[in-house]
Design a protein around this motif. Structure first.
Motif, PDB file in Angstrom:
ATOM      1  N   ASN A 188     -26.602 -13.832  35.095  1.00 47.10           N
ATOM      2  CA  ASN A 188     -27.197 -14.735  36.096  1.00 47.10           C
ATOM      3  C   ASN A 188     -28.644 -14.363  36.396  1.00 47.10           C
ATOM      4  OD1 ASN A 188     -25.323 -16.743  36.783  1.00 47.10           O
ATOM      5  ND2 ASN A 188     -24.095 -15.288  37.949  1.00 47.10           N
ATOM      6  N   ASN A 189     -28.906 -13.062  36.496  1.00 46.80           N
ATOM      7  CA  ASN A 189     -30.282 -12.612  36.736  1.00 46.80           C
ATOM      8  C   ASN A 189     -31.200 -13.007  35.581  1.00 46.80           C
ATOM      9  OD1 ASN A 189     -29.527 -11.457  39.163  1.00 46.80           O
ATOM     10  ND2 ASN A 189     -29.166  -9.418  38.272  1.00 46.80           N
ATOM     11  N   GLU A 236     -32.221 -16.700  35.552  1.00 39.32           N
ATOM     12  CA  GLU A 236     -33.221 -17.073  36.556  1.00 39.32           C
ATOM     13  C   GLU A 236     -34.643 -16.972  36.024  1.00 39.32           C
ATOM     14  OE1 GLU A 236     -32.641 -14.831  40.077  1.00 39.32           O
ATOM     15  OE2 GLU A 236     -30.671 -15.684  40.542  1.00 39.32           O
ATOM     16  N   ALA A 275     -25.620 -21.865  36.582  1.00 40.07           N
ATOM     17  CA  ALA A 275     -26.944 -21.229  36.524  1.00 40.07           C
ATOM     18  C   ALA A 275     -27.662 -21.609  35.238  1.00 40.07           C
ATOM     19  CB  ALA A 275     -26.793 -19.715  36.632  1.00 40.07           C
ATOM     20  N   ALA A 322     -31.256 -23.490  34.821  1.00 41.05           N
ATOM     21  CA  ALA A 322     -32.312 -22.918  33.976  1.00 41.05           C
ATOM     22  C   ALA A 322     -32.752 -23.914  32.906  1.00 41.05           C
ATOM     23  CB  ALA A 322     -31.810 -21.625  33.331  1.00 41.05           C
TER      24      ALA A 322
END
Length: 572
Positions: free
Chosen positions: A527-528, A531, A560, A564
């Protein structure tokens, strides 16, 4: 039309790849392969917009267009409508069915309405095929059919093809091409040809002199007694030395007299144009049925030489071919006897085209002959392991080939190639090859991996690679590891580029491998990454984000990835 089809197929490919992935979980009973033709012809004939589907268009597509283009009516009858249903559901569920389309329920109702008519049309096609099969005799291959040898060809040891420069030098010396050139130059511009015979007997006599062929003694028409001259004529046409003109004329091409050409590529292109002239070496007998019984003899010589390691005893080769002719055709034995020495003409043509050499009782393929027969086998869609000679293999050829080989075999190819070069030069060539196509992550990773083993010798090549955006992450990483003074430290963007390259490779290996590579990272770290990784100007970033959104089992990660992807598309 061909260009339109290619453009449409290119537009459709990413969407169909996503559908295949979607169908594995959502419509496993459907056959996604059956959707491709339907989606392609919908795009070509009914809608420029891939997401716009109307009931009327769907009916016309299935009942009018598909019966004309479907390749397997049996499979289509069983599976096309369920596959199209799944595809339309996919478009609807992923938001790709546009507002201008009819609703999914209306489209599905139309599929129900046309089902009986569609299946009946497919059954009619099957009946037509069956009638055609009944009307035609079973097709029997000739002596030049490579298919019976497919397994043996696949089992051959690796065949090493000689460098183009060496092959071009040999092709420049091919006597038959020189004869074809001389004949074409003699023909000149706008020579009128006849309907019964192309040339009059007086012209035939002149042509024989021009190409250096003897004039035969004959009481009949000279034009009917010179088959070799007409074979050379046909070769000149194959080579594009001669071309037809208006009003029963034929003329020489402008650059024909320049043969042998200076450029190696032009020479080999010309030689390949005439490669199929090997069929002119087959015996021509007075009886057409006997002639047909020996059809393909010259190709039969070539494939047996290749399977024999490049050479065969002449008597054994003749015996094998005579037995094959008798087995294939009830007239084969009679034809062989009537021809006297059937191999003589075949070997004469192959020798004249630079493909074989006869020494005593042994006939052998030349390097040019090996190149040619490998191309003929490939034209027959039969697998054979043929590779460029190590000493002539470019870095890009090496990287592309190694990507298809098992790891141990690829390592062996690299080792053999590296032994012929200084480490610094090898590094330079490999990284230059890796920079040719920014979208080819596999070539890039392979090159970086090999160059990474060369240590300090590769430093100049790594420093040069810093100038290439696709290679900079690898160059910065390795220069840092080598502790090169003044080298830039790898950035976070460099790390993200390396991750995208690895994702690209794992996605190419299949869904399970791709999901496994994502799970190795873990959902929190992934997830990081999502981003920020969308900012990287990587050739496959949008494709990968879309794929993650489709296949990742964690809904939060998939969400996510969709966010993105939206940012990446907005940023491009």
């Amino acid at each position: 039309m061909t260009d339109r089809i290619e453009v449409a197929a290119t537009e459709l490919r990413p969407l169909l790849e996503e559908f295949i992935i979607w169908a594995r979980d959502n419509a496993p009973e459907s056959d996604p392969e059956l959707v491709g033709p339907a989606a392609l012809w919908h795009r070509l004939a009914f809608s420029q917009d891939l997401g716009t589907w109307k009931r009327a268009d769907l009916r016309n597509l299935l009942l009018d267009r598909m019966p004309k283009v479907v390749e397997d009516p049996d499979a289509a009858a069983d599976g096309m409508l369920p596959a199209v249903d799944a595809y339309l559901t996919f478009l609807s569920q992923t938001g790709r069915l546009t507002e201008g389309s009819d609703s999914l329920s209306d489209l599905q109702a139309e599929l129900d309405d046309v089902e009986d008519d569609f299946v009946e049309l497919m059954e009619d096609l099957l009946d037509d095929d069956a009638e055609g099969d009944d009307d035609e005799e079973e097709e029997i291959g000739d002596l030049g059919d490579f298919e019976p040898f497919a397994d043996a060809l696949a089992d051959l040891d690796t065949i090493r093809l000689r460098p183009d420069s060496e092959l071009a030098t040999a092709a420049r010396e091919v006597p038959l091409i020189a004869q074809a050139r001389d004949l074409a130059v003699w023909v000149g511009s706008g020579r009128r040809v006849g309907e019964q015979t192309l040339l009059s007997d007086d012209e035939v006599a002149e042509a024989l002199t021009a190409v250096g062929l003897p004039r035969p003694e004959t009481e009949g028409s000279l034009a009917e007694a010179v088959p070799q001259l007409w074979n050379v004529w046909n070769l000149a046409v194959d080579l594009e030395f001669l071309e037809p003109g208006d009003a029963n004329t034929v003329g020489v091409q402008d650059d024909t007299s320049e043969w042998p050409f200076d450029d190696d590529e032009d020479v080999l292109d010309a030689w390949m144009l005439g490669l199929h002239s090997v069929d002119y070496g087959d015996p021509e007998l007075a009886d057409e049925d006997l002639t047909m019984a020996l059809a393909g003899l010259t190709r039969g010589v070539l494939v047996r030489l290749l399977l024999g390691g490049g050479s065969r005893d002449l008597a054994e080769l003749g015996q094998e071919l005579s037995e094959a002719a008798a087995e294939l055709d009830e007239l084969g034995a009679d034809a062989w006897e009537a021809a006297g020495d059937p191999l003589a003409g075949a070997l004469a043509w192959l020798t004249g085209y630079g493909m074989v050499e006869v020494t005593g009782q042994t006939v052998s393929l030349t390097p040019l002959g090996t190149e040619g027969v490998v191309h003929l086998v490939d034209d027959s869609d039969i697998e054979v392991d043929a590779r460029p000679a190590i000493e002539s293999m470019s870095a890009h050829e090496l990287l592309a080939l190694s990507a298809e080989l098992p790891e141990e075999e690829a390592d062996s190819e690299f080792a053999d190639w590296m032994r012929l070069r200084e480490p610094g030069k090898a590094a330079e060539e490999l990284l230059e090859a890796a920079a040719q196509d920014e979208s080819d992550a596999l070539i890039r990773v392979q090159a970086a991996s090999v160059v990474g083993t060369l240590g300090e010798a590769a430093i100049p090549a790594w420093q040069e690679a810093l100038k290439q955006s696709s290679l900079r992450p690898y160059a910065a990483t390795h220069l840092s590891q080598l502790q090169v003074e003044g080298a830039p430290e790898p950035t976070q963007d460099d790390t993200h580029w390396l991750i995208l390259d690895m994702w690209t490779i794992s996605a190419g290996l299949g869904r399970s491998e791709f999901i496994g590579s994502l799970r190795d990272i873990g959902p929190e770290l992934l997830n990081n990454l999502l981003e920020v990784i969308w900012k990287i100007p990587h050739a496959h970033v949008e494709e990968l984000l879309d794929l993650i959104s489709q296949v990742h089992p964690d809904k939060q990660v998939a969400k996510a990835a969709r966010r993105a992807l939206f940012k990446a598309r907005s940023n491009s």
